[in-house]
Design a protein around this motif. Sequence first.
Motif, mmCIF file in Angstrom:
data_model
loop_
_atom_site.group_PDB
_atom_site.id
_atom_site.type_symbol
_atom_site.label_atom_id
_atom_site.label_comp_id
_atom_site.label_asym_id
_atom_site.label_seq_id
_atom_site.Cartn_x
_atom_site.Cartn_y
_atom_site.Cartn_z
ATOM 1 N N TYR A 35 -1.593 -20.334 2.063
ATOM 2 C CA TYR A 35 -1.869 -18.910 1.884
ATOM 3 C C TYR A 35 -3.112 -18.761 1.005
ATOM 4 C CZ TYR A 35 2.637 -17.331 3.715
ATOM 5 O OH TYR A 35 3.711 -17.038 4.533
ATOM 6 N N GLN A 37 -5.137 -16.023 -1.553
ATOM 7 C CA GLN A 37 -5.062 -14.764 -2.312
ATOM 8 C C GLN A 37 -6.456 -14.425 -2.830
ATOM 9 O OE1 GLN A 37 -2.648 -14.683 -5.919
ATOM 10 N NE2 GLN A 37 -2.240 -12.498 -5.646
ATOM 11 N N LEU A 43 -2.895 -11.294 -0.414
ATOM 12 C CA LEU A 43 -2.236 -12.547 -0.031
ATOM 13 C C LEU A 43 -2.143 -12.628 1.481
ATOM 14 C CD1 LEU A 43 0.689 -12.989 -2.553
ATOM 15 C CD2 LEU A 43 -0.733 -14.853 -1.692
ATOM 16 N N PHE A 45 -1.451 -15.204 4.975
ATOM 17 C CA PHE A 45 -1.014 -16.453 5.582
ATOM 18 C C PHE A 45 -2.177 -17.078 6.340
ATOM 19 C CE2 PHE A 45 1.651 -19.411 7.750
ATOM 20 C CZ PHE A 45 1.264 -19.422 9.078
ATOM 21 N N PHE B 91 5.286 -8.723 -5.608
ATOM 22 C CA PHE B 91 4.915 -8.579 -4.212
ATOM 23 C C PHE B 91 6.165 -8.443 -3.342
ATOM 24 C CE2 PHE B 91 0.433 -9.377 -4.341
ATOM 25 C CZ PHE B 91 0.245 -10.164 -5.462
ATOM 26 N N ASN B 101 8.176 -18.406 8.502
ATOM 27 C CA ASN B 101 7.753 -18.052 7.149
ATOM 28 C C ASN B 101 6.321 -17.557 7.095
ATOM 29 O OD1 ASN B 101 10.016 -18.322 5.452
ATOM 30 N ND2 ASN B 101 9.876 -20.541 5.569
ATOM 31 N N LYS B 102 5.894 -16.905 8.167
ATOM 32 C CA LYS B 102 4.569 -16.281 8.170
ATOM 33 C C LYS B 102 4.749 -14.918 7.511
ATOM 34 C CE LYS B 102 1.030 -14.690 11.416
ATOM 35 N NZ LYS B 102 0.682 -14.594 12.848
ATOM 36 N N LEU B 103 4.590 -14.898 6.188
ATOM 37 C CA LEU B 103 4.872 -13.688 5.437
ATOM 38 C C LEU B 103 3.694 -12.728 5.463
ATOM 39 C CD1 LEU B 103 7.181 -15.502 4.440
ATOM 40 C CD2 LEU B 103 6.825 -14.560 2.163
ATOM 41 N N PHE B 105 2.372 -9.861 3.224
ATOM 42 C CA PHE B 105 2.574 -9.380 1.875
ATOM 43 C C PHE B 105 2.020 -7.970 1.699
ATOM 44 C CE2 PHE B 105 4.123 -12.836 -0.790
ATOM 45 C CZ PHE B 105 3.880 -13.964 -0.019
ATOM 46 N N GLY B 106 2.657 -7.227 0.804
ATOM 47 C CA GLY B 106 2.074 -5.981 0.346
ATOM 48 C C GLY B 106 0.975 -6.284 -0.671
#
Lengths: 112, 115
Positions: A35, A37, A43, A45, B91, B101-103, B105-106
Amino acid sequence: DSGVTQTPKHLITATGQRVTLRCSPRSGDLSVYWYQQSLDQGLQFLIQYYNGEERAKGNILERFSAQQFPDLHSELNLSSLELGDSALYFCASSEDVTGELFFGEGSRLTVL
Amino acid sequence: AQKVTQAQTEISVVEKEDVTLDCVYETRDTTYYLFWYKQPPSGELVFLIRRNSFDEQNEISGRYSWNFQKSTSSFNFTITASQVVDSAVYFCALSEWGGYNKLIFGAGTRLAVHP
């Protein structure tokens, strides 16, 4: 301590250069994720490997590549670096493709 | 498309106050996971909770509680009796069921707890 180890913790380099970030997953975890950031994108993937094979791809630039080795550690290669590549790069691992994610402490890349 | 919105950019409270962090998500999937992570000043991402879309029961873990409401697509996080050590960026994230698990995110909510 999540058990996920990332090196280096900090890296400063110049535009146009190439760097390699390394990740050792938790013992027994077969799946590794990268990931990014950044201030601009938040953030995101990038990519996921499971037992050496690529399983899912996100917003990973063509200048970036990754692989997972037989011993399950993973490397993220970033080439032709630009200022905008400056970010915190996280590696995470899980036992399988849907298990709980454990994140490393991240590698902070600064491109000058 | 999947999307997570954390409308609160920054929240500032005084110690012992209760605080709620909002999370609203969008997805076309009928099954999915929702997550909360904490990022303290040291920078690491600390897992707090994962819930699947089938389980709408609220969850409590010590001073932390989560309210999942499918009807409003929200997954809010409440810290009771906040402490200075709770200061961090929080988050909320979403992934599809079996989504490797391809998240998604906010943008995160920065919480500052003052003594």
